[in-house]
Design a protein around this motif. Structure first.
Motif, PDB file in Angstrom:
ATOM      1  N   GLY A 131     -29.078  29.626  11.982  1.00  0.00           N
ATOM      2  CA  GLY A 131     -28.672  30.457  10.854  1.00  0.00           C
ATOM      3  C   GLY A 131     -29.664  30.370   9.707  1.00  0.00           C
ATOM      4  O   GLY A 131     -30.375  29.382   9.558  1.00  0.00           O
ATOM      5  N   MET A 132     -29.729  31.409   8.907  1.00  0.00           N
ATOM      6  CA  MET A 132     -30.626  31.453   7.756  1.00  0.00           C
ATOM      7  C   MET A 132     -29.792  31.652   6.500  1.00  0.00           C
ATOM      8  O   MET A 132     -29.138  32.695   6.339  1.00  0.00           O
TER       9      MET A 132
ATOM     10  N   GLU B 101     -23.591  36.372  11.170  1.00  0.00           N
ATOM     11  CA  GLU B 101     -23.389  37.123   9.941  1.00  0.00           C
ATOM     12  C   GLU B 101     -24.509  36.865   8.935  1.00  0.00           C
ATOM     13  O   GLU B 101     -24.833  37.743   8.125  1.00  0.00           O
ATOM     14  N   SER B 102     -25.115  35.665   8.988  1.00  0.00           N
ATOM     15  CA  SER B 102     -26.192  35.344   8.039  1.00  0.00           C
ATOM     16  C   SER B 102     -27.382  36.271   8.219  1.00  0.00           C
ATOM     17  O   SER B 102     -28.045  36.643   7.254  1.00  0.00           O
TER      18      SER B 102
ATOM     19  N   VAL C  51     -37.965  38.040   8.191  1.00  0.00           N
ATOM     20  CA  VAL C  51     -37.246  39.298   8.365  1.00  0.00           C
ATOM     21  C   VAL C  51     -37.203  39.704   9.837  1.00  0.00           C
ATOM     22  O   VAL C  51     -36.134  40.004  10.385  1.00  0.00           O
ATOM     23  N   GLN C  52     -38.365  39.706  10.488  1.00  0.00           N
ATOM     24  CA  GLN C  52     -38.403  40.093  11.901  1.00  0.00           C
ATOM     25  C   GLN C  52     -37.675  39.080  12.769  1.00  0.00           C
ATOM     26  O   GLN C  52     -37.013  39.445  13.749  1.00  0.00           O
TER      27      GLN C  52
ATOM     28  N   ASP D 130     -34.629  40.057  15.201  1.00  0.00           N
ATOM     29  CA  ASP D 130     -34.676  39.742  16.640  1.00  0.00           C
ATOM     30  C   ASP D 130     -33.495  38.869  17.052  1.00  0.00           C
ATOM     31  O   ASP D 130     -32.891  39.081  18.112  1.00  0.00           O
ATOM     32  N   GLU D 131     -33.168  37.885  16.222  1.00  0.00           N
ATOM     33  CA  GLU D 131     -32.042  37.000  16.526  1.00  0.00           C
ATOM     34  C   GLU D 131     -30.730  37.782  16.530  1.00  0.00           C
ATOM     35  O   GLU D 131     -29.870  37.584  17.388  1.00  0.00           O
ATOM     36  N   LEU D 132     -30.586  38.677  15.565  1.00  0.00           N
ATOM     37  CA  LEU D 132     -29.369  39.483  15.476  1.00  0.00           C
ATOM     38  C   LEU D 132     -29.220  40.363  16.709  1.00  0.00           C
ATOM     39  O   LEU D 132     -28.141  40.417  17.319  1.00  0.00           O
TER      40      LEU D 132
END
Length: 216
Positions: A54-55, A138-139, A157-158, A162-164
């Protein structure tokens, strides 16, 4: 610029240089280009924790008396751990100036914050690990809609996008698999719904023959 403000600026510039020379695992930080007393940071959830991957975006507001006075600390991205957009009550924040040590640096504050995030006994939001894992996904969505995150941390950002995409695709695939398993376990036949009606009609047709037989 006052002497105290000059001292805070000098110290924060030195801390920034040290942070770039010795990056902290799972932590990134950048100053507001228009105000060096305002900083934004991202905590990246360490492996084997409910926050893994998570970020979490946050903000530091340093006083002009820094390093003799502590900063205010805010979380912006929901973590399931701390309240958002409200000053955090931590020993490294201005909530507890009596515990502040002027020798602590920007890195010290961020490392301490990450430690508090991972501790199970600190924080005002009580959530299960499962809910925190949902907040990991959600993060990404939250941060991609935050201008400070996109402007100050373009390298993330990328990664976030990509993770999402990856996690949402995995979730869709998992749901599809569950539906296929349900279909295999409980096959559906269109006759099931009409079978009671067929039996009823057959019974009515057979009734006269049964009565005739009984009468005889």
């Amino acid at each position: 610029m006052s002497s105290t403000n000059m001292m805070a600026t000098f110290r924060l510039k030195q801390d920034y240089i040290k942070l770039k020379q010795n990056p902290i695992p799972n932590i990134l930080a950048e100053p507001n280009p228009a105000d060096i007393l305002e900083w934004f940071f991202v905590l990246i959830g360490p492996k084997d924790t409910p926050y893994e991957g998570g970020m979490y975006l946050g903000k530091l507001i340093f006083p002009s008396e820094f390093p003799f006075k502590p900063p205010s600390i805010y979380m912006i991205t929901p973590t399931g751990r701390f309240e958002t957009d409200t000053p955090l009550c931590l020993s490294v924040s201005d909530f507890h100036p009596e515990t502040w040590n002027p020798a602590w640096t920007l890195s010290s504050v961020l490392i301490g914050l990450l430690s508090f995030l991972l501790e199970s006994t600190v924080g005002s939001v009580d959530m299960s690990d499962e809910k925190r894992r949902k907040l990991v996904v959600e993060s990404f969505k939250f941060n991609l809609n935050n201008s400070n995150f996109c402007q100050l941390f373009p390298e993330l950002v990328q990664v976030a996008q990509d993770e999402l995409d990856s996690r949402e695709a995995h979730q869709v695939g998992h749901t599809a698999s569950d539906l296929e398993e349900d279909d295999e376990l409980e096959p559906y036949s269109p006759l099931i719904g009409v079978l009671p009606h067929i039996c009823f009609v057959v019974g009515l047709l057979a009734l006269p023959f049964m009565l005739k037989y009984v009468w005889k």
